[in-house]
Design an enzyme around this catalytic site. Structure first.
Site, PDB file in Angstrom:
ATOM      1  N   THR A   1      10.450  -2.497   0.109  1.00 25.90           N
ATOM      2  CA  THR A   1       9.949  -3.846   0.331  1.00 25.90           C
ATOM      3  C   THR A   1       8.712  -4.015  -0.543  1.00 25.90           C
ATOM      4  OG1 THR A   1      10.644  -3.754   2.649  1.00 25.90           O
ATOM      5  CG2 THR A   1       8.905  -5.330   2.139  1.00 25.90           C
TER       6      THR A   1
ATOM      7  N   ARG B   1      21.516  -8.404   9.890  1.00 22.80           N
ATOM      8  CA  ARG B   1      20.291  -7.714  10.362  1.00 22.80           C
ATOM      9  C   ARG B   1      19.084  -8.277   9.623  1.00 22.80           C
ATOM     10  NH1 ARG B   1      16.006  -4.609   7.693  1.00 22.80           N
ATOM     11  NH2 ARG B   1      15.185  -3.135   9.198  1.00 22.80           N
ATOM     12  N   VAL B   2      18.066  -8.608  10.374  1.00 21.36           N
ATOM     13  CA  VAL B   2      16.827  -9.091   9.780  1.00 21.36           C
ATOM     14  C   VAL B   2      15.724  -8.104  10.156  1.00 21.36           C
ATOM     15  CG1 VAL B   2      15.088 -10.905  10.003  1.00 21.36           C
ATOM     16  CG2 VAL B   2      17.474 -11.528   9.680  1.00 21.36           C
ATOM     17  N   GLY B   3      14.944  -7.684   9.182  1.00 14.99           N
ATOM     18  CA  GLY B   3      13.874  -6.723   9.441  1.00 14.99           C
ATOM     19  C   GLY B   3      12.554  -7.410   9.754  1.00 14.99           C
ATOM     20  N   ASP B   4      11.479  -6.699   9.481  1.00 10.21           N
ATOM     21  CA  ASP B   4      10.155  -7.244   9.776  1.00 10.21           C
ATOM     22  C   ASP B   4       9.655  -8.211   8.711  1.00 10.21           C
ATOM     23  OD1 ASP B   4      10.081  -5.023   8.017  1.00 10.21           O
ATOM     24  OD2 ASP B   4       7.918  -4.823   8.321  1.00 10.21           O
TER      25      ASP B   4
ATOM     26  N   THR C   1       5.458  -2.274   5.000  1.00  7.26           N
ATOM     27  CA  THR C   1       6.731  -1.843   4.420  1.00  7.26           C
ATOM     28  C   THR C   1       7.222  -0.662   5.254  1.00  7.26           C
ATOM     29  OG1 THR C   1       5.629  -0.333   2.872  1.00  7.26           O
ATOM     30  CG2 THR C   1       6.083  -2.554   2.066  1.00  7.26           C
TER      31      THR C   1
ATOM     32  N   GLY D   1      11.397  -1.494   9.529  1.00  7.20           N
ATOM     33  CA  GLY D   1      11.046  -2.806  10.058  1.00  7.20           C
ATOM     34  C   GLY D   1      11.148  -2.908  11.564  1.00  7.20           C
TER      35      GLY D   1
HETATM   36  N1  GLY Z   1      10.524  -3.335   6.048  1.00  4.90           N
HETATM   37  C1  GLY Z   1      11.724  -3.812   5.530  1.00  4.90           C
HETATM   38  C2  GLY Z   1      12.823  -3.829   6.490  1.00  4.90           C
HETATM   39  O1  GLY Z   1      12.823  -3.088   7.463  1.00  4.90           O
HETATM   40  O2  GLY Z   1      13.752  -4.582   6.274  1.00  4.90           O
END
Ligand code: GLY
Length: 368
Positions: A222, A250-253, A273, A276
């Site tokens: 990231t 899927r969506v991360g942070d 980074t 997430g």
């Molecule tokens: N930090 C990036 C993710 O987990 O998608």
């Protein structure tokens, strides 16, 4: 200005004249003053970044080009939010960075889905997109959400449609290199499915050795980038192709405001980074900013949040034999006065900083 000198100077100031009250009723800091919020004195952790004052751009270790670009634009008077987005767009455009934008590793179906969020300190507005397909710069689309809508987050097909309406060109985001990596991952998933790995193949593929797949780790790569201009205005952006080979959708942070990045113009900006899921479950970037508000230096703030993540990691599969998280998270912090810092959960990690004079990689302290 050196920390000790600043503290001495502050002691001679009337506290009421030092802290102003903004129109929102929040305490505000003069540009490049020391945060002394909630009455807690600062500790000097002895790192150069925590003592820096003045305009600054900080990014993850893959962001040297981004910090350079963003600082040159800030120096020309550009709003930090436009400058940091222009900075990370360079990395989004780079097919060799397989964790961000064009060339990013795809989901389990071979589709690149991008996540990004951006925040503008002076207006406290945020914009974000999640699971965005076919568009090169998720950060630019997130910035359009911030500037051109009354929403904060648009995801999936809606994000794609929004980007097309703004004039973004659709394109295949899967580079040949990323496609090969995905195929190697698929072929090595199981010896019992119909995808043959290198050992099972009767005829070798001149395009590549599938046994290399074992050396390709899952990545959460990231880029986060935060910027501060000479007026004390802040912005932050995070953009990613997310966890490689993730479950579609899927969506991360990274697109979650307060997790992958956060910015409070009265205090500072932060980003994350790494894994997430752990960052979301602990409101990573927001917590870093809150720790700076309570008087911690940027480095201390990052370490405090990493400690919290470690102490709240309770699934055995996420812990090593010593009971430590077996994954990495990195946090980056930029305080309103220009002090900066970062920290990693594990190992030696670098982060990029343009401090107004030079653009270099720094090594972050780690918890383990
Ligand atoms: N930090 C990036 C993710 O987990 O998608």
């Amino acid at each position: 200005m050196h920390l000790c000198h600043t503290v001495r100077t502050m002691n001679t100031l009337n506290r009421r004249s030092f802290l102003a009250v903004s129109s929102t009723g929040l305490l505000t800091l003069p540009a490049f003053s020391m945060p002394h919020l909630l009455g807690q004195p600062l500790k000097d952790p002895g790192t150069a970044g925590d003592n820096h004052r003045g305009p600054c751009v900080i990014a993850s270790g893959n962001g040297l080009a981004a910090t350079d670009k963003a600082m040159s634009l800030i120096n020309k008077g550009m709003d930090p939010v436009d400058a940091v987005v222009a900075g990370v767009s360079l990395v989004e455009d780079d097919p060799n960075d397989m964790s961000v934008g064009f060339g990013g590793l795809p989901n389990e179906r071979g589709v690149v889905q991008l996540d990004s969020s951006v925040m503008h300190g002076p207006t406290h507005k945020a914009g974000a997109v999640g699971a965005l397909e076919d568009i090169r710069s998720a950060a630019r689309v997130a910035l359009d959400v911030l500037k051109k809508t009354d929403h904060v987050m648009i995801v999936g097909q809606g994000a794609r449609d929004f980007a097309l309406a703004q004039g973004f060109e659709p394109q295949n985001m899967l580079t040949d290199k990323a496609r090969q990596a995905w195929l190697r991952w698929k072929a090595n998933l199981s010896p019992n499915d119909d995808w043959l790995d290198d050992i099972q193949r009767d005829i070798k593929d001149p395009a590549g050795d599938l046994s290399l797949a074992s050396t390709i780790p899952f990545t959460w790569g990231t880029i986060n980038c935060s910027g501060l201009d000479s007026n004390g205005n802040l912005a932050s952006v995070t953009t990613t192709s997310g966890l490689s080979y993730k479950i579609p959708g899927r969506v991360g942070d990274s697109p979650i405001v307060g997790a992958g990045m956060f910015c409070d113009n009265d205090i500072g900006a932060a980003g994350a980074t790494g894994r997430g899921e752990a960052v979301i479950q602990n409101c990573g970037a927001f917590s870093v900013v809150q720790h700076m508000a309570s008087g911690k230096s940027p480095t201390e703030a990052c370490l405090a949040v990493l400690k919290r993540i470690a102490s709240r990691t309770r699934q055995k599969r996420l812990l090593n034999a010593r009971g430590q998280p077996n994954f990495n998270v990195m946090l980056y912090a930029l305080r309103k006065d220009g002090a900066f810092g970062a920290a990693a959960m594990r190992g030696k990690r670098t982060f990029a900083v343009h401090d107004g004079k030079q653009n270099t990689l720094h090594t972050a302290p780690s918890l383990y």
